[in-house]
Design a protein around this motif. Sequence first.
Motif, PDB file in Angstrom:
ATOM      1  N   THR A 132       0.845  -1.243  -0.144  1.00  0.00           N
ATOM      2  CA  THR A 132       0.091  -0.048  -0.209  1.00  0.00           C
ATOM      3  C   THR A 132       0.713   1.155   0.271  1.00  0.00           C
ATOM      4  O   THR A 132       1.746   1.264   0.586  1.00  0.00           O
ATOM      5  N   GLY A 133       0.537   2.342  -0.856  1.00  0.00           N
ATOM      6  CA  GLY A 133       1.222   3.553  -0.785  1.00  0.00           C
ATOM      7  C   GLY A 133       2.506   3.618  -1.775  1.00  0.00           C
ATOM      8  O   GLY A 133       2.998   4.621  -1.820  1.00  0.00           O
ATOM      9  N   THR A 134       2.508   2.575  -2.673  1.00  0.00           N
ATOM     10  CA  THR A 134       3.692   2.315  -3.642  1.00  0.00           C
ATOM     11  C   THR A 134       3.441   3.304  -4.605  1.00  0.00           C
ATOM     12  O   THR A 134       2.334   3.294  -5.318  1.00  0.00           O
ATOM     13  N   PRO A 135       4.430   4.198  -5.036  1.00  0.00           N
ATOM     14  CA  PRO A 135       4.502   5.071  -6.167  1.00  0.00           C
ATOM     15  C   PRO A 135       4.239   4.199  -7.771  1.00  0.00           C
ATOM     16  O   PRO A 135       4.798   3.019  -7.592  1.00  0.00           O
ATOM     17  N   GLY A 136       3.674   4.572  -8.572  1.00  0.00           N
ATOM     18  CA  GLY A 136       3.319   4.177  -9.753  1.00  0.00           C
ATOM     19  C   GLY A 136       4.524   3.531 -10.376  1.00  0.00           C
ATOM     20  O   GLY A 136       4.816   2.614 -11.247  1.00  0.00           O
ATOM     21  N   ILE A 137       5.729   4.330 -10.357  1.00  0.00           N
ATOM     22  CA  ILE A 137       6.935   4.104 -11.059  1.00  0.00           C
ATOM     23  C   ILE A 137       7.405   3.035 -10.621  1.00  0.00           C
ATOM     24  O   ILE A 137       8.128   2.193 -11.317  1.00  0.00           O
ATOM     25  N   LEU A 138       7.577   2.632  -9.174  1.00  0.00           N
ATOM     26  CA  LEU A 138       8.009   1.802  -8.460  1.00  0.00           C
ATOM     27  C   LEU A 138       7.123   0.213  -8.513  1.00  0.00           C
ATOM     28  O   LEU A 138       7.743  -0.544  -8.086  1.00  0.00           O
ATOM     29  N   MET A 139       6.099   0.383  -9.073  1.00  0.00           N
ATOM     30  CA  MET A 139       5.344  -0.858  -8.924  1.00  0.00           C
ATOM     31  C   MET A 139       5.853  -1.972  -9.721  1.00  0.00           C
ATOM     32  O   MET A 139       5.972  -3.019  -9.196  1.00  0.00           O
ATOM     33  N   PHE A 141       8.777  -2.739 -10.141  1.00  0.00           N
ATOM     34  CA  PHE A 141      10.109  -3.287  -9.495  1.00  0.00           C
ATOM     35  C   PHE A 141       9.653  -3.982  -8.065  1.00  0.00           C
ATOM     36  O   PHE A 141       9.998  -4.946  -7.552  1.00  0.00           O
ATOM     37  N   MET A 142       8.634  -3.413  -7.314  1.00  0.00           N
ATOM     38  CA  MET A 142       8.025  -3.937  -6.249  1.00  0.00           C
ATOM     39  C   MET A 142       7.302  -5.427  -6.419  1.00  0.00           C
ATOM     40  O   MET A 142       7.642  -6.339  -5.617  1.00  0.00           O
ATOM     41  N   VAL A 143       6.891  -5.654  -7.684  1.00  0.00           N
ATOM     42  CA  VAL A 143       6.056  -6.745  -8.056  1.00  0.00           C
ATOM     43  C   VAL A 143       7.503  -7.866  -8.326  1.00  0.00           C
ATOM     44  O   VAL A 143       7.293  -9.009  -7.652  1.00  0.00           O
ATOM     45  N   CYS A 144       8.590  -7.360  -8.770  1.00  0.00           N
ATOM     46  CA  CYS A 144       9.705  -8.335  -8.961  1.00  0.00           C
ATOM     47  C   CYS A 144      10.355  -8.629  -7.712  1.00  0.00           C
ATOM     48  O   CYS A 144      10.523 -10.013  -7.273  1.00  0.00           O
ATOM     49  N   ILE A 145      10.431  -7.797  -6.742  1.00  0.00           N
ATOM     50  CA  ILE A 145      10.924  -8.040  -5.343  1.00  0.00           C
ATOM     51  C   ILE A 145      10.150  -8.792  -4.675  1.00  0.00           C
ATOM     52  O   ILE A 145      10.534  -9.800  -3.768  1.00  0.00           O
ATOM     53  N   GLU A 146       8.717  -8.578  -4.534  1.00  0.00           N
ATOM     54  CA  GLU A 146       8.092  -9.562  -3.890  1.00  0.00           C
ATOM     55  C   GLU A 146       7.800 -10.670  -4.156  1.00  0.00           C
ATOM     56  O   GLU A 146       7.770 -11.575  -3.458  1.00  0.00           O
ATOM     57  N   THR A 147       7.677 -11.007  -5.437  1.00  0.00           N
ATOM     58  CA  THR A 147       7.712 -12.126  -6.101  1.00  0.00           C
ATOM     59  C   THR A 147       8.983 -13.096  -5.623  1.00  0.00           C
ATOM     60  O   THR A 147       8.857 -14.238  -5.281  1.00  0.00           O
TER      61      THR A 147
END
Length: 224
Positions: A132-139, A141-147
Amino acid sequence: MTNLFSIFDPSTSLTSLSLNWISSLLCIMLLPLSFWILNNRYSAFWNKPFIILNNEFNMLMNKKTNKGTTLIFISLFTMIMINNIMGLFPYVFTSTSHMSMTLAMSLPMWLSFMIFGWLKNTESMFTHLVPTGTPGILMPFMVCIETISNMIRPGTLAVRLAANMIAGHLIMTLLGNTTMDVSINILPAMIIIQMMLLTLETAVAIIQGYVFAVLSTLYASEVN
């Protein structure tokens, strides 16, 4: 990796059949006897921590939709704790210090959580990939990191348990070997150090089983 530091394990064989892993089955053969006897001090000794763990695990999971699920993690905690403590006795095989044992417990459990989550709660599993609260640009990268962090969970569970068991047994083995060569003046200090280390390893054996069960409960609560 599955036989790391296996040189410290006792070698038992009967007609070329290794009997080391039988030590892991002793708790399975002995503990079920408590379910067939009347209430006594032995059953009360086991029921007290089980009730505490059940209440704590229920706080991490939904009581209404997951009735009885905590029994899986309580059984897992009991098996790991008993195997860890039994490994502190001389000439007893410590199965939890081998990746073949720890990975066999963590990988099927994590895989079952993932299959259940993606089949039953697909939208929730996608939601967990983006905090929650992740900027659109970082989404992306966050998907890759969380996966990646989700995929290495069974490995971290297995390595954490095996590494802690290996480290404690390695230190105790090295101290035990050096005690034979020290002078008589240093011998009492070495014995006291070994007793303190044995007490610490007993606490680590219980804590590691608790950590393994709690993390498994948290992983199960995420897919619900």
